[in-house]
Enzyme design. Structure first.
Site, PDB file in Angstrom:
ATOM      1  N   GLY A  91      39.416  44.279  46.493  1.00 29.34           N
ATOM      2  CA  GLY A  91      40.193  43.177  47.376  1.00 29.34           C
ATOM      3  C   GLY A  91      39.617  42.793  48.674  1.00 29.34           C
ATOM      4  O   GLY A  91      38.444  42.227  48.896  1.00 29.34           O
ATOM      5  N   LYS A  96      37.315  40.010  38.216  1.00 28.86           N
ATOM      6  CA  LYS A  96      36.237  41.185  37.844  1.00 28.86           C
ATOM      7  C   LYS A  96      36.187  41.117  36.304  1.00 28.86           C
ATOM      8  O   LYS A  96      35.152  41.449  35.768  1.00 28.86           O
ATOM      9  CB  LYS A  96      36.554  42.286  38.406  1.00 28.86           C
ATOM     10  CG  LYS A  96      37.775  43.106  38.036  1.00 28.86           C
ATOM     11  CD  LYS A  96      38.908  42.565  38.935  1.00 28.86           C
ATOM     12  CE  LYS A  96      40.446  43.448  38.648  1.00 28.86           C
ATOM     13  NZ  LYS A  96      41.468  42.738  39.627  1.00 28.86           N
ATOM     14  N   LYS A 110      35.252  46.883  37.820  1.00 29.17           N
ATOM     15  CA  LYS A 110      34.663  46.576  39.201  1.00 29.17           C
ATOM     16  C   LYS A 110      33.339  47.482  39.552  1.00 29.17           C
ATOM     17  O   LYS A 110      32.682  47.049  39.929  1.00 29.17           O
ATOM     18  CB  LYS A 110      35.709  47.258  40.159  1.00 29.17           C
ATOM     19  CG  LYS A 110      37.028  46.421  40.134  1.00 29.17           C
ATOM     20  CD  LYS A 110      38.147  47.003  41.160  1.00 29.17           C
ATOM     21  CE  LYS A 110      39.517  46.190  40.940  1.00 29.17           C
ATOM     22  NZ  LYS A 110      40.732  46.937  41.584  1.00 29.17           N
ATOM     23  N   VAL A 119      47.245  35.757  44.792  1.00 24.04           N
ATOM     24  CA  VAL A 119      46.061  35.266  45.858  1.00 24.04           C
ATOM     25  C   VAL A 119      46.146  33.871  46.027  1.00 24.04           C
ATOM     26  O   VAL A 119      45.784  33.494  47.234  1.00 24.04           O
ATOM     27  CB  VAL A 119      44.922  35.746  45.101  1.00 24.04           C
ATOM     28  CG1 VAL A 119      43.695  35.590  45.694  1.00 24.04           C
ATOM     29  CG2 VAL A 119      45.072  37.207  44.525  1.00 24.04           C
ATOM     30  N   GLU A 142      51.971  46.632  37.221  1.00 20.96           N
ATOM     31  CA  GLU A 142      52.509  45.617  36.209  1.00 20.96           C
ATOM     32  C   GLU A 142      53.589  46.290  35.433  1.00 20.96           C
ATOM     33  O   GLU A 142      53.549  47.423  35.275  1.00 20.96           O
ATOM     34  CB  GLU A 142      51.575  44.810  35.579  1.00 20.96           C
ATOM     35  CG  GLU A 142      50.391  44.205  36.491  1.00 20.96           C
ATOM     36  CD  GLU A 142      50.907  42.973  37.133  1.00 20.96           C
ATOM     37  OE1 GLU A 142      51.843  42.498  36.530  1.00 20.96           O
ATOM     38  OE2 GLU A 142      50.339  42.756  38.222  1.00 20.96           O
TER      39      GLU A 142
END
Length: 462
Positions: A168, A139, A239, A49, A224
């Site tokens: 996002g 978050k 979220k 990001v 991941e």
């Protein structure tokens, strides 16, 4: 017929061009932007990001400045180890001092993009204490510590922007706070994790078992190495807590939220669901019921004609419903540029001098805890899949248990033995509306009958 001579046209042209205000008016905003004091930002984190933010600051510098009303300058980047300087970061100072941005008097806004809940919490707290605006995509931090960070931001009259923390690049938070501000919302549901949705899409389209779909997600960079947060619904839960706070003006404590993941979903369940006219999606849902809030994260059966059922791959979608009608937003839930765009939207809002209230809870008290209706008390239709021996009386016994709990059956599907199920026969039931509490009690009773050969699978149906 009316004609115009060249002389008169020339005269008109001269007259129009002789109005200095009309000719120069359009250049005023650009002049003001160039003369305005730049908004100075610092960024902690130069991962996916952070790199996206640096790229957009360079590539879209002119349009960002026009929309912000002044230039936006990246002064400092906090990183743990040297990395390639990209975009606007080429001209920035690099440091490994976490608190450098918070303590720099020249910095107006601190971007927290390192993740986690320890160092990030320390940085945001220090920045707010020093009167700096903060923008974060974290978050997990806000879901767990928002009760202390938002009041701190309010006490310092600072922005605490978090548009990038949910879905996002989808402008869901801003939509709730502004576009839907006059809509009394009573339902929020959505696909809030792209990794889980990608896995379920592969299982649905190609019949992949869960393990293979997960491996593909990791290979493509969607998951991941440790995918627990995504596949067990924890990321979606973080979220959902933030969405409830904004949509309902109530805090649903994270530790009270019921969460199930997708690791036990099988291609068999997906195939049966499709046969019944449904798709399986990992959803975060929250509803107001008689003044109470019932919420949870779980895989659910979604009718195939719903737009949510058609959201595939790593996309996210959120459906909001209120007394002014339903709204659905759809788009990338993660990724460098979509998330970076959401981060910079908050930065631009700061530059414009928006009231803190427009960015979240910075100018209002943190919402009170919700009056919770336990998810087990919520009423819906249900999908139950049993693996049972192929012998007479099994369906009768299971139906008897359900009837004892006042659960009526809408339809039954029974298949023959296969290579997948071995000597067991899959028995699928769709119920009419019933409280989840009664469904769970009936499942426990069926297990005591010793007629099931594997764990019973249960999904709520929208």
């Amino acid at each position: 017929m009316v004609t115009t001579t060249s002389a008169s046209r020339s005269s008109r042209t001269r007259t129009a061009s002789s109005r200095p205000f009309a000719a120069s008016r359009s250049s005023f905003p650009e002049v003001r932007v160039k003369q305005a004091k730049p908004l100075v930002i610092a960024m902690a984190g130069m991962g996916t990001v952070g790199s996206g933010v640096a790229r957009l600051l360079e590539e879209n510098a002119e349009s960002i400045a026009k929309r912000a009303g002044r230039p936006v300058t990246l002064k400092t980047v906090v990183i743990r180890s040297p990395k390639e300087r990209v975009g606007a970061a080429k001209d920035a100072e690099f440091t490994n001092d976490l608190l450098a941005p918070a303590n720099d008097p020249e910095v107006d806004v601190v971007l927290e993009l390192i993740g986690g809940t320890t160092a990030a919490r320390e940085l945001i707290t220090k920045a707010l204490e020093n009167g700096k605006h903060v923008v974060t995509a974290n978050k997990a931090l806000l879901a767990e510590y928002g009760h202390e960070l938002f009041p701190l931001a309010r006490s310092k009259s600072c922005h605490l922007g978090f548009e990038a923390s949910v879905a996002g690049g989808i402008p869901i938070l801003q939509s709730i706070k502004e576009t839907l501000a006059a809509n009394e919302l009573f339902s929020v549901m959505g696909i809030l994790n792209g990794t889980a949705n990608f896995i379920l899409t592969q299982m649905s389209q190609d019949g992949m078992p869960f393990d293979k779909a997960l491996a593909l997600a990791q290979e493509k960079g969607y998951a991941e190495a440790d995918p627990t947060l995504d596949i067990e619904g924890i990321d979606a839960a973080h979220k959902l807590v933030l969405l409830i706070q904004l949509a309902f003006g109530a805090n649903y404590p994270l530790d009270k939220l019921r969460v199930w993941g997708i690791s036990r979903v099988t291609p068999m369940d997906i195939a049966f669901a499709r046969q019944m006219g449904y798709g399986i999606k990992l959803l975060g849902t929250a509803r107001k019921v008689n003044g109470k809030v019932t919420a949870g994260v779980y895989p659910a059966l979604v009718p195939a004609h719903y737009l949510l059922a058609k959201v595939e791959g790593s996309y996210n979608a959120v459906r909001l419903e209120g007394n002014a009608g339903p709204v659905m937003l759809y788009g990338y839930g993660a990724g460098d540029l979509p998330t970076a765009s959401a981060v910079l939207a908050d930065v631009i809002a700061v530059a414009r001098g928006c009231e803190p209230n427009n960015l979240g809870f910075a100018d209002m008290p943190f919402p009170p805890d919700a009056d919770i209706l336990d998810l087990d008390e919520a009423v819906s239709e249900h999908f139950l899949r049993f693996l049972v021996p192929d012998k007479p009386g099994v369906l009768r016994d299971i139906a008897g248990v359900l009837a004892a709990h006042d659960i009526s059956i809408a339809q039954v599907i029974q298949k023959e033995k296969s290579e997948v199920t071995g000597s067991a026969v899959p028995l699928v039931l769709q119920t009419h509306d019933a409280p989840a509490r009664e469904i769970h009690a009936a499942m426990r009773e069926v297990e005591k009958l010793d007629i099931t050969l594997d764990r019973t699978m249960h999904y709520r149906i929208l």
